[in-house]
Design a protein around this motif. Sequence first.
Motif, mmCIF file in Angstrom:
data_model
loop_
_atom_site.group_PDB
_atom_site.id
_atom_site.type_symbol
_atom_site.label_atom_id
_atom_site.label_comp_id
_atom_site.label_asym_id
_atom_site.label_seq_id
_atom_site.Cartn_x
_atom_site.Cartn_y
_atom_site.Cartn_z
ATOM 1 N N ILE A 51 0.933 -1.262 0.041
ATOM 2 C CA ILE A 51 0.060 -0.056 -0.148
ATOM 3 C C ILE A 51 0.836 1.394 0.027
ATOM 4 C CG2 ILE A 51 -1.952 1.242 1.245
ATOM 5 C CD1 ILE A 51 -2.463 -1.579 0.190
ATOM 6 N N ALA A 52 0.964 1.996 -1.219
ATOM 7 C CA ALA A 52 1.645 3.407 -1.238
ATOM 8 C C ALA A 52 0.725 4.564 -0.778
ATOM 9 C CB ALA A 52 2.121 3.370 -2.413
ATOM 10 N N ALA A 53 -0.752 4.376 -0.767
ATOM 11 C CA ALA A 53 -1.630 5.624 -0.495
ATOM 12 C C ALA A 53 -2.934 4.974 -0.054
ATOM 13 C CB ALA A 53 -1.649 6.670 -1.629
ATOM 14 N N ILE A 54 -3.480 5.941 0.737
ATOM 15 C CA ILE A 54 -4.893 5.518 0.887
ATOM 16 C C ILE A 54 -5.542 6.972 0.505
ATOM 17 C CG2 ILE A 54 -6.676 5.100 2.922
ATOM 18 C CD1 ILE A 54 -4.035 4.024 4.343
ATOM 19 N N ALA A 66 -0.292 9.500 2.018
ATOM 20 C CA ALA A 66 0.628 8.537 0.851
ATOM 21 C C ALA A 66 1.860 8.378 1.695
ATOM 22 C CB ALA A 66 0.967 9.513 -0.093
ATOM 23 N N ASP A 67 2.711 7.543 1.299
ATOM 24 C CA ASP A 67 4.079 7.059 2.018
ATOM 25 C C ASP A 67 5.113 7.659 0.888
ATOM 26 O OD1 ASP A 67 6.180 5.858 2.665
ATOM 27 O OD2 ASP A 67 5.562 3.744 2.615
ATOM 28 N N ARG A 129 -10.161 3.794 -0.653
ATOM 29 C CA ARG A 129 -9.251 3.459 -1.723
ATOM 30 C C ARG A 129 -7.954 3.046 -1.506
ATOM 31 N NH1 ARG A 129 -8.854 6.433 -6.394
ATOM 32 N NH2 ARG A 129 -9.059 4.474 -7.865
ATOM 33 N N PHE A 130 -7.406 1.812 -1.278
ATOM 34 C CA PHE A 130 -6.053 1.420 -0.955
ATOM 35 C C PHE A 130 -5.278 1.328 -2.245
ATOM 36 C CE2 PHE A 130 -8.911 -0.078 2.297
ATOM 37 C CZ PHE A 130 -8.011 0.281 3.491
ATOM 38 N N LEU A 131 -4.141 2.230 -2.455
ATOM 39 C CA LEU A 131 -3.614 2.329 -3.706
ATOM 40 C C LEU A 131 -2.154 1.908 -3.798
ATOM 41 C CD1 LEU A 131 -4.724 5.969 -4.629
ATOM 42 C CD2 LEU A 131 -5.936 3.931 -5.005
ATOM 43 N N ASP A 132 -1.562 1.423 -4.995
ATOM 44 C CA ASP A 132 -0.149 1.113 -5.042
ATOM 45 C C ASP A 132 0.578 2.425 -5.516
ATOM 46 O OD1 ASP A 132 -0.535 1.601 -7.822
ATOM 47 O OD2 ASP A 132 -0.596 -0.590 -8.451
ATOM 48 N N ASP A 133 1.873 2.179 -6.051
ATOM 49 C CA ASP A 133 2.672 3.366 -5.984
ATOM 50 C C ASP A 133 2.496 4.063 -7.393
ATOM 51 O OD1 ASP A 133 3.551 1.358 -7.575
ATOM 52 O OD2 ASP A 133 5.692 1.376 -6.699
ATOM 53 N N LYS A 134 1.666 3.421 -8.173
ATOM 54 C CA LYS A 134 1.206 4.037 -9.560
ATOM 55 C C LYS A 134 -0.385 4.631 -9.386
ATOM 56 C CE LYS A 134 4.977 2.531 -11.714
ATOM 57 N NZ LYS A 134 6.016 3.597 -11.931
ATOM 58 N N ASP A 135 -0.921 4.826 -8.289
ATOM 59 C CA ASP A 135 -2.016 5.201 -7.826
ATOM 60 C C ASP A 135 -3.125 4.302 -8.428
ATOM 61 O OD1 ASP A 135 -1.875 7.436 -6.409
ATOM 62 O OD2 ASP A 135 -2.138 8.781 -7.504
#
Length: 340
Positions: A51-54, A66-67, A129-135
């Motif tokens: 998870i890179a962002a919420i 975001a991380d 929404r739980f997002l990866d490093d590409k949103d």
Amino acid sequence: MKPQNFAILLVAAVLSLAVAVTAYVTTRPWTVGKIQAQTMLPALKADENKIAAIEINQGGKIVKVADKNGKWVIASQEDYPASTDSVRKLLLEASDAQLVERKTAKKDKLGLLGLSDPKVNGASSRLIRFLDDKDRPIAEIVVGNKKADAFGTNKNGSYVRKPNEDQAWLANRAIDATAELHDWVKTRVVDIPTDSIKTATIEVAGQSAYDIERDSDGKSFRLTQMPAGKKLKYVNTVDEIIESASYVDFKNVRKAKASDTLKDAGKATFTTDKGLKVELDLKSDDKQAWVTVKPSGDGDAKKDADAMSALVKGWEFEIPVAKVSGLLKKQADLLEDAGS
């Protein structure tokens, strides 16, 4: 039994049954049936999904956490530092949550569970929404009302549904995160015990500065220099100024700006027994108010100054307008003639 008495008992029995049915339906809304518990968001359990962002959308209001380089920040708030504990709490709640009971699938009933469209202005529902490093979304869920004590005392649940689906569920975790800033940051950036404050200086814009010091009782405060022939109108007025200076809670935050249309309201500066110095520089137009906080200190006070600086350096904070009037009082307004 007399017919009249029988009729009374019958009516009472019917009313009792109606109350019981109403209570049951109210506490177990539109239950279709319990199911074998299933993980709410299985994608969060997968090791390969980092998870890179919420992102939370609530009534059209969006907050994104975001991380950034190993630190969680509020990306939607110019990367102000986020509370790591708040992020961990949501991730734990969402990854552990299981769907344990099927509820209504009728779209017109979803609002009663707090599960209406979260993108509609003013909606209480939340699209998380739980997002990866590409949103790109790893997992998504719409969260509605909390169901208190659903699984025992203080073991709350949440009504949820998947985006673009009308089927509602009861999950066995309370997912409390909202799009409100206070859920993601430590909103109290200054928090100093009043009895540790030694001196203070109040500078109201356009007025002469005046000093305050702790009194000999170690708890109350007084003006360092009382003008001749004057006394305080109210005994606790100076104490209230120190109380107001001792803490700062904010409701919004932004990067500090060199230029601003808000006029300077003044400055309050105080020092503690340890030697910590805190300057509160305030601006206000009587409709909104902002403050910048500048801590400093050497020796024993350096650790406290550094900890505060991590939250305040380079930022300014929106505070209630009433905070300004409570803190920046004109000296003349504190006093009256000694013979009064």
